[in-house]
Design an enzyme around this catalytic site. Structure first.
Site, PDB file in Angstrom:
ATOM      1  N   SER A  67       0.786  -1.243   0.000  1.00 52.03           N
ATOM      2  CA  SER A  67       0.000   0.000   0.000  1.00 52.03           C
ATOM      3  C   SER A  67       0.811   1.282   0.000  1.00 52.03           C
ATOM      4  CB  SER A  67      -0.945   0.014   1.207  1.00 52.03           C
ATOM      5  OG  SER A  67      -2.012  -0.881   1.003  1.00 52.03           O
ATOM      6  N   LYS A  70       0.097   3.866  -2.691  1.00 53.08           N
ATOM      7  CA  LYS A  70      -0.930   4.915  -2.622  1.00 53.08           C
ATOM      8  C   LYS A  70      -0.338   6.316  -2.501  1.00 53.08           C
ATOM      9  CE  LYS A  70      -4.549   1.894  -0.720  1.00 53.08           C
ATOM     10  NZ  LYS A  70      -3.904   0.623  -0.332  1.00 53.08           N
ATOM     11  N   SER A 125      -6.000   3.702   4.238  1.00 48.53           N
ATOM     12  CA  SER A 125      -5.445   2.827   3.190  1.00 48.53           C
ATOM     13  C   SER A 125      -6.548   2.082   2.454  1.00 48.53           C
ATOM     14  CB  SER A 125      -4.450   1.830   3.789  1.00 48.53           C
ATOM     15  OG  SER A 125      -3.639   1.283   2.780  1.00 48.53           O
TER      16      SER A 125
END
Length: 517
Positions: A67, A70, A125
């Site tokens: 993640s 991102k 997230s």
């Protein structure tokens, strides 16, 4: 006995003279600190202001990012969208994610602002928020992935490839620690990104699954004061985890005017301790300094040409960009730094820049700055009107001043080098007592040294002439950009040379101590 002492003294003085006349080696460069190790497979810490790599482990090996992807997604969305634009969550955005992956509880048909979605993306997230934002910006997650690769390439990334906006496992979705640090460097300099990423909580609006709204918190533990992982000066960052990626972590931190970006890839539940180790290492061993405060190699233009009552020193000058930064070990000083001047400017250079200066520590880039042309002491009305009013009185015009200013500024270091060394040698030789020259061995050594100096000077003169011709070509091209033709430039130079033959300013005296190693 006295004769023996006189001979010994003569020999000692001769050796001292030879040592003074011979070029001295540069002072030994301080050692770049390296007393650090981490447990993760890949890691890096860089200075966010200069991009200098302070420490790295397998920085160009590729790993799954999870993640922390991102960060790039959010950066592109911020650059492409107004924060008040509304995003509608599609079926694909909500359900095209791995089961059990991180989510903000958003459902098909929910409508949130870009601003809300970015908070859900970075703090919670939320994978569905990443998909929805990608579809909003590019029409599909596949098209958005193309934008991600283009943006990464523009930032200088060379090892990475992105296949989705969330970082879910994909064979074609991977990064290197170095590339991720470049992405983090761009993010930490984006005010909107940092405002969102550094938030300790955020209240999402009412949605289908959350009729009363929902408060979300960041997943990065080093920003939370009530946790043992808290790190003083931590600004934020992004966590990541999948079974294939392991623990990944990007962290931004600042102390004493220095901002660092650290990246951990394929960690094994040591992502926070590894990050702390790298940040402590960076803050303990390095400092960020302004190049303009230390680099004195490019002084302001000085001459006695007058235009409309003002000297060109009052009109034009050269200065280093005050925003130019250099990263140095705390145990070192600026004399260990090498500067390299380049006239090749990119579109990112300031409009008033005439050259770029890159700073190096051996083969390690440690920062850069721009050499800029500035206009001094001129009001928009009075100064220019005075210039044009005096044009008919055979006073050189503004273009002539610019040409002469640039010519003198570019040749400043060259002329100083040509003037200093002969003067220094001359003044030194006058101070030598006559009895020093006693002895055939001493005379032979000095003659050989003089011959060597002549050969070296001829070689340097040849190289300098070649460099001068190259600089002249570049200056002419630069002057043509501001409206001065080569013919005009040659006439200006000839006029300037003629003025020097009638009234030559006194040379500045120099000292050997003024030379910079």
């Amino acid at each position: 006995m006295g004769k023996y002492i006189n001979k010994s003294l003569s020999l000692f003085l001769c050796m001292a003279i030879l040592l003074c006349l011979c070029p001295l080696p540069a002072r030994a460069q301080s050692v770049w600190p390296e007393n650090i190790s981490i447990q993760a497979e890949g890691g890096i810490v860089i200075d966010a202001d200069t991009g200098t790599v302070l420490y790295g482990k397998n920085i160009h090996n590729t790993y799954f990012p999870a993640s922390i992807t991102k960060i790039l997604t959010a950066l592109i969305v911020i650059e492409q969208c107004d924060l008040n634009e509304m995003v509608t969550f599609s079926h694909n955005a909500v359900y095209n994610v791995e089961a059990g992956s991180s989510s903000a509880g958003l459902d098909e048909g929910d409508v949130l602002s870009v601003h809300d979605c970015l908070y859900a993306l970075l703090l919670k997230s939320a994978n569905e928020a990443g998909n929805a934002l990608a579809e909003h910006v590019a029409g599909s997650t596949e098209a958005f992935a193309d934008m991600m690769n283009q943006r990464a390439a523009a930032l200088g990334c060379q090892d990475s490839h992105f296949a989705n906006p969330s970082g879910l496992n994909d064979p074609e979705h991977y990064v290197s620690a170095y590339d991720m640090a470049l992405i983090g460097q761009a993010a930490v300099h984006n005010d909107t990104f940092m405002e969102i990423d550094s938030s300790l909580y955020y209240d999402l609006p009412i949605t289908k699954r959350n009729p009363e709204g929902a408060r979300i918190y960041p997943g990065h533990k080093m920003i939370k004061k009530n946790l043992p992982e808290y790190y003083e000066g931590c600004l934020g960052g992004k966590t990541g985890y999948t079974s294939l990626a392991g623990n990944t972590l990007v962290t931004f931190a600042t102390r004493n005017g220095m901002t660092l970006v650290s990246v951990v890839l394929n960690g094994h539940q040591t992502q926070y301790s590894d990050t702390k180790t790298m940040l402590d290492f960076g803050f303990r061993n390095f400092q960020t300094v302004s190049a303009a405060d230390y680099d004195t190699s490019y002084p302001s233009v000085e001459n006695d040409l007058t235009i409309g009552g003002l000297t060109t020193t009052e009109l034009y000058g050269l200065q280093l960009d005050p925003n130019g930064k250099v990263t140095l070990p705390k145990s070192a000083d600026f004399t260990s730094v090498e500067s390299r001047l380049s006239y090749e400017l990119t579109s990112e250079a300031p409009s008033d820049a005439i050259a770029r200066i890159d700073y190096w520590w051996g083969e390690r880039p440690i920062g850069m700055s721009y050499l800029k042309l500035r206009t001094l002491n001129m009001s928009p009305a009075s100064s220019f009107s005075g210039l044009f009013d005096s044009a008919n009185e055979q006073t050189p015009n503004v273009s002539e001043a610019r040409a002469l200013s640039l010519e003198e500024s570019y040749s400043d270091k060259q002329s100083d080098a040509e003037a200093l060394e002969p003067e220094a040698r001359s003044s030194f030789s006058l101070r030598i007592p006559s009895y020093i020259w006693v002895g055939l061995g001493t005379m032979t050594a000095l003659v050989l040294l003089a011959c060597l100096c002549i050969l070296v000077k001829k070689y340097l003169d040849k190289k300098e002439e070649e460099a001068r011709m190259l600089r002249r070509q570049k200056r002419l091209a630069r002057l043509e950009d501001v409206g001065i033709s080569p013919v005009e430039f040659d006439l200006l130079l000839e006029r300037r040379r003629s003025s020097y033959t009638t009234k030559r300013p006194p040379k500045r005296k120099s000292r050997r101590s003024s030379f910079r190693l």
